[in-house]
Design an enzyme around this catalytic site. Sequence first.
Site, PDB file in Angstrom:
ATOM      1  N   GLU A   1      19.960   4.542  21.853  1.00 24.01           N
ATOM      2  CA  GLU A   1      19.128   5.963  22.094  1.00 24.01           C
ATOM      3  C   GLU A   1      19.664   6.804  21.101  1.00 24.01           C
ATOM      4  O   GLU A   1      19.653   8.110  21.286  1.00 24.01           O
ATOM      5  CB  GLU A   1      19.602   6.677  23.567  1.00 24.01           C
ATOM      6  CG  GLU A   1      19.158   5.861  24.945  1.00 24.01           C
ATOM      7  CD  GLU A   1      19.372   6.602  26.035  1.00 24.01           C
ATOM      8  OE1 GLU A   1      20.354   7.371  26.097  1.00 24.01           O
ATOM      9  OE2 GLU A   1      18.645   6.444  26.819  1.00 24.01           O
TER      10      GLU A   1
ATOM     11  N   GLU B   1      15.762   0.620  30.151  1.00 24.89           N
ATOM     12  CA  GLU B   1      16.626   1.103  31.205  1.00 24.89           C
ATOM     13  C   GLU B   1      15.197   1.817  32.282  1.00 24.89           C
ATOM     14  O   GLU B   1      14.999   2.888  32.004  1.00 24.89           O
ATOM     15  CB  GLU B   1      17.495   2.135  30.672  1.00 24.89           C
ATOM     16  CG  GLU B   1      18.724   1.570  29.906  1.00 24.89           C
ATOM     17  CD  GLU B   1      19.549   2.565  29.335  1.00 24.89           C
ATOM     18  OE1 GLU B   1      19.828   3.494  30.040  1.00 24.89           O
ATOM     19  OE2 GLU B   1      20.257   2.282  28.471  1.00 24.89           O
TER      20      GLU B   1
HETATM   21  C1  GAL Z   1      20.925   6.324  29.233  1.00 23.69           C
HETATM   22  C2  GAL Z   1      22.034   5.223  28.455  1.00 23.69           C
HETATM   23  C3  GAL Z   1      22.916   4.449  29.244  1.00 23.69           C
HETATM   24  C4  GAL Z   1      23.234   5.338  30.583  1.00 23.69           C
HETATM   25  C5  GAL Z   1      22.181   6.000  31.098  1.00 23.69           C
HETATM   26  C6  GAL Z   1      22.586   6.833  32.492  1.00 23.69           C
HETATM   27  O1  GAL Z   1      20.947   7.425  28.243  1.00 23.69           O
HETATM   28  O2  GAL Z   1      21.558   4.609  27.435  1.00 23.69           O
HETATM   29  O3  GAL Z   1      23.728   3.723  28.724  1.00 23.69           O
HETATM   30  O4  GAL Z   1      24.093   6.061  30.106  1.00 23.69           O
HETATM   31  O5  GAL Z   1      21.538   6.918  30.215  1.00 23.69           O
HETATM   32  O6  GAL Z   1      23.069   6.041  33.269  1.00 23.69           O
END
Ligand code: GAL
Length: 818
Positions: free
Chosen positions: A176, A245
């Site tokens: 990110e 994600e």
């Molecule tokens: C994203 C990040 C993950 C985790 C998630 C929140 O921004 O890439 O590693 O932190 O947020 O759980």
Amino acid sequence: LRFLVCCLLFLESSVYATIVSHDGRAITIDGNRRVLLSGSIHYPRSTPEMWPDLIGKGKEGGLDAIETYVFWNVHEPTRRQYDFSGNLDLIRFLKTIQDQKLYGVLRIGPYVCAEWNYGGFPVWLHNMPAMEFRTTNKAFMNEMQNFTTMIVNMVKKEKLFASQGGPIILAQIENEYGNVIGSYGEAGKSYIQWCANMAQSLDVGVPWIMCQQDDAPQPMLNTCNGYYCDNFQPNNANTPKMWTENWTGWYQNWGGKNPHRTTEDVAFAVARFFQRGGTFQNYYMYHGGTNFDRTAGGPYITTSYDYDAPLDEYGNLNQPKYGHLKQLHDVLHSMEKTLTYGNVSTIDFGNFVSATIYKTEEGSSCFFGNVNETSDATINFQGETYIVPTWSVSILPDCKTEVYNTAKINTQTSVMIKKPNEAEDEPINLKWLWKPENIDNFLLKGKGESTMKQLFDQKIVSNDQSDYLWYMTTLNLKEEDPVLGENMSLRINSTAHVLHAFVNGQHVGNYHAENGKFHYVFEQEAKFNPGDNVISLLSITVGLPNYGAFFENVPAGITGPVFIIGKNDDETIVKDLSTHKWSYKTGLSGFENQLFSSESPSKWSGDSVPFNRTMTWYKTTFKAPLGSESVVVDLLGLGKGTAWINGNNIGRYWPAFLSTEDGCSTECNYRGAYYAEKCQTNCGEPTQRWYHVPRSFLNPKGDNILVLFEEIGGNPSFVNFQTVGVGGVCANVYEKNVLELSCNGRPISAIKFASFGNPRGKCGSFEKGTCEASKDVVNILSAECVGKEKCSVNVSTEKFGVPECDGATRSLAVEALC
Ligand code: GAL
């Protein structure tokens, strides 16, 4: 002969070598475009003993792949000294994925965020000369390359990349960075280019991804993270639409509430993504797990990292989330060919309602999406009428029959309950021993290991070897010093997450920051005398930050200034102690002496065990709960500290930290976009009361040892062990679907409620509706299910009779006890 052997070997390896490529439509494996469903399981957040079960449940749940980050700080705790033992055994984890014939997605980072301490960076890295993280800094790039190369080589050595015939189909570099790149100016752009070149040079033979990086340099694939990614468009026509994600819930902070994301909404987001051309989707998290030891990030990430994921913290099925998504995966897989090769057309019905048709010569598959937050849609499609409920997607693999709708859950809801330890009577049987933490030297002499005429950031002094750092100074006051008087105080400008202050051995107070307000002024009355005064401040970190541009520089500890203040008549005299000689000591002696270890020779006392005493060690022996259900320890009554089971650190505990009162709701509307505060529970309760004790930490026979280090004061006499299991199951299944009930390995003991018609209410409070089938539904289900570990029954009028419900959608509601 030699020639033959060589050719056979060659043939064999070419059969097993898996070629991963991609085009604008999909990731292609061995020539086939794929719809890939993946789930995040982070190896250090469970134990190796749990891995086969967790990964197996992922496979059973319809996943094709398991994703994990790699956690640099725990693998290289000291520069060039590595640890891959126990739950850090990355290779063993990857091989477990391979054993189950799943694919792997390896997100090396090595910056990972992940609510992990310092985002996965080792703190020694920060303390190297001329260091700057995540930019074109020589020292940083050198270390990042060193670690990344080492991981890649380890994985290559075991032939775990798909290009070598192994399971790993994708690798990730950075994480990110696009979210923060703006703060790094031109250097940020060069850095991301460097990351791309560096990764590419490692020649892993599978594509590299960069998540949330819309300027990802080719050939890096940019991917999306978030609650919804259907609108995402990759930055290159040859990059397939990928979602790294999909947040299945959210994490918890000390003082925060317990977030939930509904099953309907997660399914909606996934279906919508595939409706709109997605081909790879990963659940973050599929199993969240536990932040053991000091791995929680922060500040203030809790020890539990349950995340409301499809598998709960302990690895149990979180139903209906797990099952409803499994059904979705099966439907999507059944349409894999059409989705990845078909021609796409869409029909817009207005009011946020649309149909998407994927068509090949062999057939068509359809999605009907209704993104309206308030109204159901009735649509006409190819001569038929369909109802698409609010905020849902219907899937029709043949474009005629709806086989799945994201808002219609046919999977059981499992009600998890905690049961007392059947191996012994607790808490009564737990006999406590205790020991004071030996702090006299620091309180009375103020002597540490090093001195400096300055207040330093905690990270710099202690390299994050411990949560605890003493800051001590001795202040000599002459009798005639005007600061002396009746009305004196100590004022500390602090960024310590938790602070204890002592003057001349007296505890003058402690303080913990509110979440998000880590820069504060602490002021307490204190008594100072002519002559030497020892000021001892204990600064405690509760997880180092893990997110944001330059997060590595967020101060920790007592950064000052520190003052003593005397108020005499109308005069205020302020003495700044910031440049005094400060003496530092990292860690506490009980930790150094390993009081938590089962082998510790230290003497403990069983007499007059104190309650509510700060800096106190407690110890007891207990019997492991019988059976195989997950084990938790209930720490209600304690303040804040650390807990060990047979020498294994199960994490920080802090049941004294209550969640704030506001912002919870019993009702949770899945309709409309989700946000982390939307559906919270646990207001006004301890943020975390129960702590996971993995079965592998326990001796099933014989004694087990629990050690607690209590920092602010608490009462251990309520402590008890419990098992977590399914107490009851409920379902409300629509007609023409299958009711499946399972008590997770235990028999179903009774059918408490059942009605086929238009029953109302939810699990635990079902009610009969206005119509009901003629047959005795409770009897039928009792015969089919009671005494069995699971049962499955067709929900049909043949089975239960015809309810007289004009126009109503008919369903069967059941509540069963385990
Ligand atoms: C994203 C990040 C993950 C985790 C998630 C929140 O921004 O890439 O590693 O932190 O947020 O759980």
